[in-house]
Design an enzyme around this catalytic site. Structure first.
Site, PDB file in Angstrom:
ATOM      1  N   SER A   1      -8.518   3.433   8.822  1.00 46.91           N
ATOM      2  CA  SER A   1      -9.037   3.437   7.453  1.00 46.91           C
ATOM      3  C   SER A   1      -8.155   2.565   6.542  1.00 46.91           C
ATOM      4  O   SER A   1      -8.645   1.679   5.827  1.00 46.91           O
ATOM      5  CB  SER A   1      -9.073   4.888   6.952  1.00 46.91           C
ATOM      6  OG  SER A   1      -9.234   4.943   5.573  1.00 46.91           O
TER       7      SER A   1
ATOM      8  N   ARG B   1     -15.305  12.311   6.700  1.00 52.13           N
ATOM      9  CA  ARG B   1     -14.078  12.981   7.161  1.00 52.13           C
ATOM     10  C   ARG B   1     -13.593  13.991   6.137  1.00 52.13           C
ATOM     11  O   ARG B   1     -13.101  15.063   6.488  1.00 52.13           O
ATOM     12  CB  ARG B   1     -12.982  11.937   7.429  1.00 52.13           C
ATOM     13  CG  ARG B   1     -13.243  11.112   8.677  1.00 52.13           C
ATOM     14  CD  ARG B   1     -12.319   9.900   8.742  1.00 52.13           C
ATOM     15  NE  ARG B   1     -10.932  10.261   8.609  1.00 52.13           N
ATOM     16  CZ  ARG B   1      -9.993   9.496   8.036  1.00 52.13           C
ATOM     17  NH1 ARG B   1     -10.304   8.306   7.564  1.00 52.13           N
ATOM     18  NH2 ARG B   1      -8.760   9.910   7.944  1.00 52.13           N
TER      19      ARG B   1
ATOM     20  N   HIS C   1       0.852  -1.192   0.000  1.00 49.30           N
ATOM     21  CA  HIS C   1       0.000   0.000   0.000  1.00 49.30           C
ATOM     22  C   HIS C   1       0.887   1.241   0.000  1.00 49.30           C
ATOM     23  O   HIS C   1       1.901   1.278   0.692  1.00 49.30           O
ATOM     24  CB  HIS C   1      -0.893   0.019   1.244  1.00 49.30           C
ATOM     25  CG  HIS C   1      -1.758   1.239   1.338  1.00 49.30           C
ATOM     26  ND1 HIS C   1      -2.934   1.365   0.636  1.00 49.30           N
ATOM     27  CD2 HIS C   1      -1.600   2.402   2.011  1.00 49.30           C
ATOM     28  CE1 HIS C   1      -3.472   2.548   0.890  1.00 49.30           C
ATOM     29  NE2 HIS C   1      -2.682   3.196   1.723  1.00 49.30           N
TER      30      HIS C   1
HETATM   31  N1  URA Z   1      -5.994   6.903   2.707  1.00 45.76           N
HETATM   32  C1  URA Z   1      -6.965   6.121   3.228  1.00 45.76           C
HETATM   33  O1  URA Z   1      -7.284   5.064   2.680  1.00 45.76           O
HETATM   34  N2  URA Z   1      -7.567   6.538   4.337  1.00 45.76           N
HETATM   35  C2  URA Z   1      -7.255   7.677   4.981  1.00 45.76           C
HETATM   36  O2  URA Z   1      -7.824   7.984   6.005  1.00 45.76           O
HETATM   37  C3  URA Z   1      -6.251   8.481   4.417  1.00 45.76           C
HETATM   38  C4  URA Z   1      -5.632   8.063   3.276  1.00 45.76           C
END
Ligand code: URA
Length: 434
Positions: A183, A168, A82
């Protein structure tokens, strides 16, 4: 207790219990907790933070809000990667075939990009015929047979995050470490990999503008991943200028292919070697970084990583001939050079603005519904610390027409600042957390 009490508890610096966090995520996902209460809680979390146990509980509650991917039918160690996102980031297109060629199983679900360029699956769609929405049967068959799949998200993974992130985004509560950790990690854990490597970008073109915040995020992510029983490591990398030289979609695929062919080296290859070493050592396929680097370098010299990319493309119905002949990838109608107005050393390239130039050309999405032009983008010829003569080209613009090309050239010129004296290049790999 109910939501008003939980908001007040967090506002006053209290600790939410496992059960309370579970009830909040359940209630919000199913609609019994309204947006206005959830935004108040997010703001309280933004100011008061969450401890490790709360962050872990929040991650697990979000993870269980939807389906999870069961990768147990896949033999071998499953790996995932990621990135927190940056300009010119085509790392997955290089790293995934390299580690797959070393024996890691890549069963990757990727989202589409929103913003300056497409995401990995948008970029892969540059291969004529490439299908991102393959069936579950084909997904598992391909990972078992060729060791790599990169598909669009089909399963209903982490619906709580879809709803919460959108909230958010409009309530000023994105930059909260526990909310970001939950998240990102809920989605990564739901995708089922055993080993997860994280590329945390840091700098003016990244979400985390400084090293202290990037490190706090990296530590939060790795801790939660390990508590969940996964092997996780994080690499903090520079994003003060775009990664590599290409920014766009097909053009980034071309740069990725040139790295896989061994024609392009530099920071992009180095990043893949560092992330790949973390993955191979955590997976137990290499005893140390030095052996891992040797294995990964061999995938380039032997051509096995390039072949793996071709197998990935073919496995998802794409034209793998384009891996070997990149003129088969989408090509822009117009190309123009961007001559430098002065001589000097490149001091800074405003990465985020470079991303916006690509978006202006049509290479990114302003909204989820926008379509992107895979052929457009730009190729930087001068990066930070390089010397440029007046009139020498800073970059090539790939545009759909001449007026767009001229506008983009002017915007790109403004992304550069120069110095009369030599400039030191910022450290690219800032830290490795394992
Ligand atoms: N990327 C995400 O997947 N979630 C976040 O909160 C910030 C960046």
């Amino acid at each position: 207790m109910q939501m008003t009490d939980w908001i007040a508890k967090k506002r006053d610096g209290g600790e939410l219990s496992t059960e309370e966090i579970e009830a909040i995520i359940q209630g919000y996902t199913t609609g019994s907790i309204p947006d206005y209460q959830m935004s108040a809680l997010c703001m309280a979390i933004y100011f008061q933070g969450m401890n490790e146990r709360e962050t872990y509980d929040l991650t697990m509650s979000m993870l269980h809000s939807g389906e999870t991917l069961d990768l147990s039918p896949i033999k071998g160690i499953k790996g995932d990667k990621h990135s927190t996102g940056g300009v010119g980031d085509k790392t997955s297109l290089i790293l995934c075939p390299m580690v797959a060629a070393c024996g890691i199983k890549i069963a990757k679900m990727s989202g589409r990009g929103l913003g300056h360029t497409g995401g990995t699956i948008d970029k892969l769609e540059s291969f004529p015929g490439f299908v991102t929405g393959i069936s579950e049967e084909r997904f598992f068959e391909n990972v078992n047979r060729i060791g790599i799949v990169i598909a669009g998200q089909t399963a209903n993974l982490v619906p709580a995050d879809k709803k919460l992130y959108a909230l958010r985004d409009v309530t000023g509560t994105v930059p909260s470490i526990p909310l970001i950790v939950s998240s990102i990690m809920s989605k990564k854990l739901a995708s089922g990999a055993d080993v997860i490597v994280l590329d945390i970008k840091c700098g003016s073109g990244a979400f985390m503008k400084d090293e202290a915040h990037a490190r706090a995020l990296a530590e939060g992510l790795t801790r939660v991943g390990r508590l969940a029983g996964r092997k996780v490591c994080a690499v903090i990398t520079d994003m003060d200028e775009p990664l590599g030289c290409a920014v766009g979609n097909a053009i980034e695929v071309k740069e990725a292919i040139s790295v896989l062919k061994g024609e392009t080296r530099g920071e992009l290859l180095e990043l893949c070697l560092v992330l790949g070493s973390c993955m191979l050592t955590e997976a137990g396929l290499a005893v140390d970084d030095s052996q891992a680097r040797e294995m990964l370098t061999e995938t380039i010299t032997s051509g096995s990583a390039l072949k793996k990319l071709a197998e990935l493309v073919e496995g998802q119905y794409g034209d793998s001939a384009a891996v070997y002949d990149t003129s088969l990838l989408p090509e822009a109608a117009v190309t123009v050079e961007v001559p430098s107005e002065r001589a000097g050393y490149v001091q800074h390239i405003e990465a985020e603005q470079v991303g916006l130039v690509s978006m202006h050309l049509g290479g990114g999405r302003a909204t989820k519904e926008s379509t992107i032009d895979l052929s457009v983008g730009l190729m930087l010829h001068k990066k930070v610390a390089d010397y440029v003569e007046a009139g020498e080209s800073l970059a090539t613009i790939y545009a759909p027409n001449a007026p767009k090309a001229a506008e983009a050239a002017e915007l790109l010129r403004r992304c550069y600042t120069f110095s009369d004296t030599p400039v030191e290049k910022p450290k690219f790999i800032k830290d490795i957390i394992r």
